[in-house]
Scaffold this active site. Structure first.
Site, PDB file in Angstrom:
ATOM      1  N   SER A  95     -14.717 -11.986 -13.070  1.00  0.00           N
ATOM      2  CA  SER A  95     -16.017 -12.361 -12.538  1.00  0.00           C
ATOM      3  C   SER A  95     -16.169 -11.905 -11.080  1.00  0.00           C
ATOM      4  O   SER A  95     -16.089 -10.718 -10.786  1.00  0.00           O
ATOM      5  CB  SER A  95     -16.223 -13.875 -12.697  1.00  0.00           C
ATOM      6  OG  SER A  95     -17.559 -14.245 -12.476  1.00  0.00           O
ATOM      7  N   ASP A 225     -21.677 -13.048 -22.968  1.00  0.00           N
ATOM      8  CA  ASP A 225     -21.493 -13.583 -21.615  1.00  0.00           C
ATOM      9  C   ASP A 225     -22.845 -14.056 -21.084  1.00  0.00           C
ATOM     10  O   ASP A 225     -23.757 -13.255 -20.898  1.00  0.00           O
ATOM     11  CB  ASP A 225     -20.913 -12.492 -20.715  1.00  0.00           C
ATOM     12  CG  ASP A 225     -20.434 -13.004 -19.365  1.00  0.00           C
ATOM     13  OD1 ASP A 225     -21.094 -13.890 -18.794  1.00  0.00           O
ATOM     14  OD2 ASP A 225     -19.404 -12.494 -18.883  1.00  0.00           O
ATOM     15  N   HIS A 254     -18.193 -15.816 -21.012  1.00  0.00           N
ATOM     16  CA  HIS A 254     -17.769 -15.420 -19.672  1.00  0.00           C
ATOM     17  C   HIS A 254     -16.333 -15.855 -19.383  1.00  0.00           C
ATOM     18  O   HIS A 254     -15.543 -15.089 -18.827  1.00  0.00           O
ATOM     19  CB  HIS A 254     -18.716 -16.030 -18.638  1.00  0.00           C
ATOM     20  CG  HIS A 254     -18.469 -15.565 -17.246  1.00  0.00           C
ATOM     21  ND1 HIS A 254     -18.697 -14.266 -16.838  1.00  0.00           N
ATOM     22  CD2 HIS A 254     -18.006 -16.229 -16.139  1.00  0.00           C
ATOM     23  CE1 HIS A 254     -18.390 -14.134 -15.559  1.00  0.00           C
ATOM     24  NE2 HIS A 254     -17.970 -15.303 -15.111  1.00  0.00           N
TER      25      HIS A 254
END
Length: 274
Positions: A95, A225, A254
């Site tokens: 991320s 995601d 995610h």
């Protein structure tokens, strides 16, 4: 476990386990090095040295008022790798941590690096602009900041029990332990650092950074995601990189390094061992 002090006086906490080729893990917003426990134990058992740090303003690291941007994040990572004198390192970022790895490689070069992997990562650019029409409207991220400022504890709980791990999907099997661990990590950090970090992960354009990178990079992303939408992230990053492999995971969320750790760890190991 230990700490280093950056050139601007911020103390950065890190874990450092084992010996062998080093893997350096960069965590996502607003978490900590603890988010990598499932990967660190796995790769430790496969003969790697595993290192993970808490980003400034996160976890157990220092909480400066300013400096919560990708350049500082990358410089802190560079300071850590220099202090530990790492060579032939593999960098793995999830991320926001994927953005940190990309900016580190572009800003500080690849002399200490063998390979990299970015997972559910924010590059090339999250926010919608004229040149990035598929991005998310800035109002989305303004809303994140407003919710954080109003009630951080509630905001973090709702993220963890909802879109981050896909627990809001019909038929999804939720995990209270995972939700509470996410919330625990988030609440360990500094509200100001997290607030500013939303701008860092959403508005930083990594397009030119990606073009500079020549080491092999594995781009891993789930196509469900809900935090960093797939279509405008992973495929575009893979196209901009000189030497990328795109691995797409149907239905994965995610937070797939946690909820699908067995699959992610196996694919990472295969890439690192090739």
């Amino acid at each position: 476990m230990g700490t280093i002090t950056t050139s601007d006086g911020v103390e950065i906490y890190y874990k450092d386990w084992g010996s062998g080729q080093p893997i350096v893990f960069s965590h996502g917003w607003p978490l900590s090095a603890d988010d990598w426990d499932g990967q660190m134990f796995f790769f430790l058992q496969h003969g790697f040295r595993v290192i993970a740090h808490d980003r400034r303003g996160h976890g157990r690291s220092g909480r400066p008022v300013d400096g919560h941007d990708m350049d500082h994040y990358a410089d802190d990572l560079a300071a850590l790798t220099a202090q530990l004198n790492l060579t032939g390192a593999i960098h793995v970022g999830h991320s926001t941590g994927g953005g940190e790895v990309v900016r580190y490689l572009a800003r500080h070069g690849e002399s200490r690096v063998a390979k990299a992997a970015i997972i559910s990562a924010v590059p090339p650019l999250m926010v919608q602009t004229e040149s990035n029409p598929g991005g998310l409207p800035k109002e989305v991220f303004d809303g994140f900041q407003a919710q954080l400022a109003a009630n951080r504890a509630r905001f973090y709980r709702e993220l963890a029990e909802g879109p981050f791990y896909g627990f809001n999907r019909p038929g999804a099997e939720s995990s209270e332990a995972i939700i509470q661990n996410w919330w625990r990590q988030g609440m360990m950090g500094d509200a100001k650092g997290h607030y500013d970090g939303i701008v860092a992960f959403s508005q930083t354009d990594f397009t030119e950074d990606l073009k500079k990178i020549s080491v092999r990079v594995l781009v891993m992303h789930g196509d469900d995601d809900q935090i960093v939408p797939y279509a405008d992230s992973a495929p575009r990053s893979a196209k901009l990189l000189k030497n990328a492999t795109l691995q797409t995971y149907p239905g994965f969320p995610h937070g797939m390094p946690t909820t699908q750790a067995e699959t992610i760890n196996a694919d990472l190991l295969a890439f690192l061992s090739a």
